[in-house]
Motif scaffolding. Structure first.
Motif, short mmCIF file in Angstrom:
data_model
loop_
_atom_site.label_atom_id
_atom_site.label_comp_id
_atom_site.label_asym_id
_atom_site.label_seq_id
_atom_site.Cartn_x
_atom_site.Cartn_y
_atom_site.Cartn_z
N SER A 188 22.66 -0.42 -11.36
CA SER A 188 22.03 -1.72 -11.17
C SER A 188 20.55 -1.69 -11.55
N LEU A 189 19.84 -0.65 -11.09
CA LEU A 189 18.39 -0.62 -11.23
C LEU A 189 17.94 -0.11 -12.59
N VAL A 190 18.58 0.96 -13.05
CA VAL A 190 18.15 1.59 -14.32
C VAL A 190 19.38 1.85 -15.19
N LEU A 349 19.34 -8.16 1.41
CA LEU A 349 19.66 -6.92 0.69
C LEU A 349 18.85 -6.83 -0.59
N PRO A 350 18.63 -5.61 -1.10
CA PRO A 350 17.86 -5.46 -2.35
C PRO A 350 18.59 -6.08 -3.53
N GLU A 351 17.84 -6.65 -4.45
CA GLU A 351 18.43 -7.33 -5.61
C GLU A 351 18.47 -6.39 -6.81
N PRO A 352 19.65 -6.17 -7.39
CA PRO A 352 19.74 -5.31 -8.57
C PRO A 352 19.01 -5.92 -9.76
N ARG A 353 18.71 -5.07 -10.73
CA ARG A 353 18.10 -5.54 -11.97
C ARG A 353 19.11 -5.43 -13.10
N GLY A 354 18.68 -5.88 -14.29
CA GLY A 354 19.52 -5.74 -15.48
C GLY A 354 20.75 -6.63 -15.43
N ARG A 355 21.80 -6.20 -16.16
CA ARG A 355 22.99 -7.03 -16.27
C ARG A 355 23.70 -7.20 -14.93
#
Length: 642
Positions: A188-190, A349-355
């Motif tokens: 999610s993050l990288v 909750l933490p929000e993922p990055r990218g797609r």
């Protein structure tokens, strides 16, 4: 200073050596790289080199004893230097002092507002340090890397930092260790770093790690909503995994491959064997397959079980993704209160990055838009429609539900043309007619046509459905029957929906309101009154009004009046009075629709032209129109001609 691009000025270089000109001269003599970059006469040029050059020169000038290379090995790692990390790895006082000295020189960048952190070594400085450590003391460097892997875990460094360290050091075991325990978070993050790490692992190792193999293929697939074709790297990778030895990966890869091919019913069937596994990642995908197949009850169960596993494993990124899909499923089932509870938890909750971040936001914003439409919250509807206009939401595999949310939002705003634009946009993404997303698209077209009072075209759209009496089409079927004056058919369609035990509160509320309207027109006033009170109670409990507002206002108004309940403004057009034409006028109207002239009509009917004119005037009065064109349009709106 910007360590990656800006050149050091003469004063900055002197600052690094506390203004010691002799030391600066020594640095310049030791570092031959300067000769290729700038003229090396310190007092004659305005720039002296890059920070990388200065760092290498500074290290050369220290004349470090061998033990101090421990410090360089640590500083070469992609780690945030907390006091705890430094005290664990640099036990000698002079090495810890070295770190603080480098920080004072600006070679360790400070991290503001965190007293536990000394700083972060710039990437450009780490490259120099790593080269020096690897070249001068490779065994010591390798030992420090292994020790650091343990310390990073013990001191709470993020999975991203630990993966970066393992990738930079080509540490296969380190990469596998951090990937296996943080796979969804890292994806999610990288995602690019995660894919690079997966691609760098030996194939032989990967064969024994099915979860990593599946993740590698997922990160290389094309955007799911746009489908996939043979030849696409991710599609071919998934196809290979369907022939693998691991049953879980084989089945899960087949589920995703079928989704990419827009064969959602098959994907849902293929997911059955996986539903016995209490693994959050697997249940997320089986739930999405059920959702896209229209099996909302199964999707909700899958997401609930996946949520429980993600909570138990403390995978907060996976948990957010699952809850976003669960909230959407609940609002589609018509349970707004449950959906809102899930959305409230999701936002903690933490929000993922990218797609993957886009996928999570797609579910969250779509659910929020559907809820705002149910509440008739015009400002929120407009804001959320704008937020979901971005192309990435329309290429996500959940785009059919985004379309449905836009259709309901457009209904609240009174702008049916908005949905017409979206329908044209997704034309090439629509799967085969038997698939659930294709049915949603057809129903959105039919409802848009109803809003535009093009009832005959709406009926034709609904009749084109693969299964025209399917569950999802029943509210639209009942609405069209009300407009056509077939109140018995309207009541039957609405009753079928009411009798389904799996429908949520607001789906039931809409069905009950439609049935109340039909029952009233059939003279069942007591039943109509009871049904309306029940519908109003459900709507009040859910804090919703849309489900009551999608019934022709003029037909349901007498029921509201008898019950003494305030009637919400209708979101659909009023029904025109039912016109009952004699057989003669029905035949005449059919001739007008066919475009025949008065003379042609007279010849076909074996009557005089004057009689035709008289009958046309009678027809105009019955329809409430004044011209032939208006009569034809009225026939189309009210489906008076077969």
């Amino acid at each position: 200073m910007n360590p990656q691009s800006r050149m050091l000025t003469r004063d900055e270089l002197l600052d690094l050596v506390d203004g010691d000109s002799k030391r600066a001269d020594s640095i310049m003599r030791d570092v031959g790289l300067f000769d290729d970059l700038v003229q090396m006469k310190l007092g004659a040029v305005t720039t002296a080199g890059t920070l990388e050059d200065a760092a290498l020169g500074y290290i050369s000038s220290l004349h470090l004893r061998e033990r101090a290379y421990d410090g360089l090995a640590v500083l070469a790692m992609p780690v945030v230097l907390t006091h705890q990390v430094v005290s664990r790895l640099l036990r000698e006082t002079d090495l810890r002092a070295l770190v603080h000295e480098l920080a004072a020189f600006g070679l360790v960048l400070p991290v503001p507002d965190d007293p536990t952190v000394i700083g972060q070594v710039p990437d450009v400085f780490r490259r120099v340090l790593r080269r020096q450590a690897e070249a001068g003391h490779p065994k010591l460097h390798q030992h420090t890397a292994q020790l650091l892997r343990e310390v990073l875990t013990d001191t709470g460094q993020s999975a991203e930092v630990r993966l970066r360290q393992a990738v930079e050091l080509h540490d296969v075991e380190g990469m596998i260790a951090v990937l296996q325990t943080n796979l969804y978070e890292l994806s999610s993050l990288v995602p690019q770093m995660t894919l690079a790490a997966l691609n760098s692992l030996p194939r032989q190792k990967m064969q024994s790690l099915p979860d990593l193999l599946f993740c590698q293929s997922m990160l290389t697939v094309p955007t799911p909503g746009l489908g996939g074709r043979p030849g696409d790297p991710g599609v071919d990778g998934l196809a290979q995994l369907t022939k693998g030895q691991s049953r879980d990966v084989t089945d899960l890869s087949r589920v995703l491959l079928l989704r990419l091919q827009r064969r959602f019913r098959e994907s849902n069937r293929a997911a059955r064997g996986l539903r016995s596994r209490d693994i959050g990642m697997i249940l997320l995908h089986t739930g999405i397959s059920a959702l896209l197949a229209g099996d909302l009850a199964v999707a909700a169960v899958d997401f609930e079980r996946g949520r429980a596993d993600a909570e138990q494993s403390h995978d907060r990124y996976l948990l957010r993704d699952i809850i976003s899909k669960l909230a959407l499923t609940k609002v589609l089932q018509g349970d707004v209160m449950a959906a809102e509870e899930h959305l409230h938890l999701l936002r903690t909750l933490p929000e993922p990055r990218g797609r993957l971040g886009i996928m999570v936001r797609c579910g969250e914003l779509t659910a929020s838009l559907l809820i705002a439409a149910e509440r008739l919250e015009v400002i929120d509807v407009r804001r959320l429609i704008d937020a979901t206009m971005a192309p990435e939401f329309w290429s996500d595999e959940l785009w059919p539900f985004v379309l449905l949310a836009h259709r309901r939002g457009a209904q609240v705003l009174g702008v049916p043309s908005l949905v017409a634009q979206r329908l044209a946009q997704v034309h090439e993404q629509v799967p085969g007619p038997a698939e659930y997303p294709a049915r949603l698209v057809t129903i959105c077209r039919a409802e848009t046509l109803i809003s535009q009072e093009r009832l005959s075209e709406a009926t034709a759209q609904l009749d084109s459905l693969y299964d025209s009496d399917c569950f999802v089409a029943l509210p639209t079927r009942a609405r069209l029957a009300l407009y056509g004056g077939d109140f018995a058919a309207a009541e039957a369609a609405a009753a079928a929906l009411c009798d389904d035990d799996e429908v949520g509160p607001l789906v039931r509320c809409e069905a009950i309101a439609l049935r109340a309207c039909a029952a009233n027109e059939l003279g069942k006033t007591h039943l109509a009154d009871r049904l309306l009170r029940e519908a109003v109670a459900i709507a009040d409990m859910q804090g919703s009004a849309r489900s009551l507002a999608v019934v022709p206002g003029n037909l349901i108004a007498p029921v509201y009046a008898r019950c003494g309940v305030s009637q919400p403004p209708a979101l659909v057009p009023d029904a025109k009075p039912v016109v009952k034409l004699s057989p003669t006028l029905q035949r005449l109207l059919a001739h007008l629709v066919a475009g025949l002239s008065n003379t042609q009509i007279a010849e076909l009917s074996h009557i005089s032209v004057n009689t035709v004119k008289t009958n046309i005037r009678r027809l105009y009065r019955a329809l409430g129109v004044h011209t032939r064109q208006e009569a034809v349009k009225a026939a189309a709106r009210r489906t008076l001609v077969p």
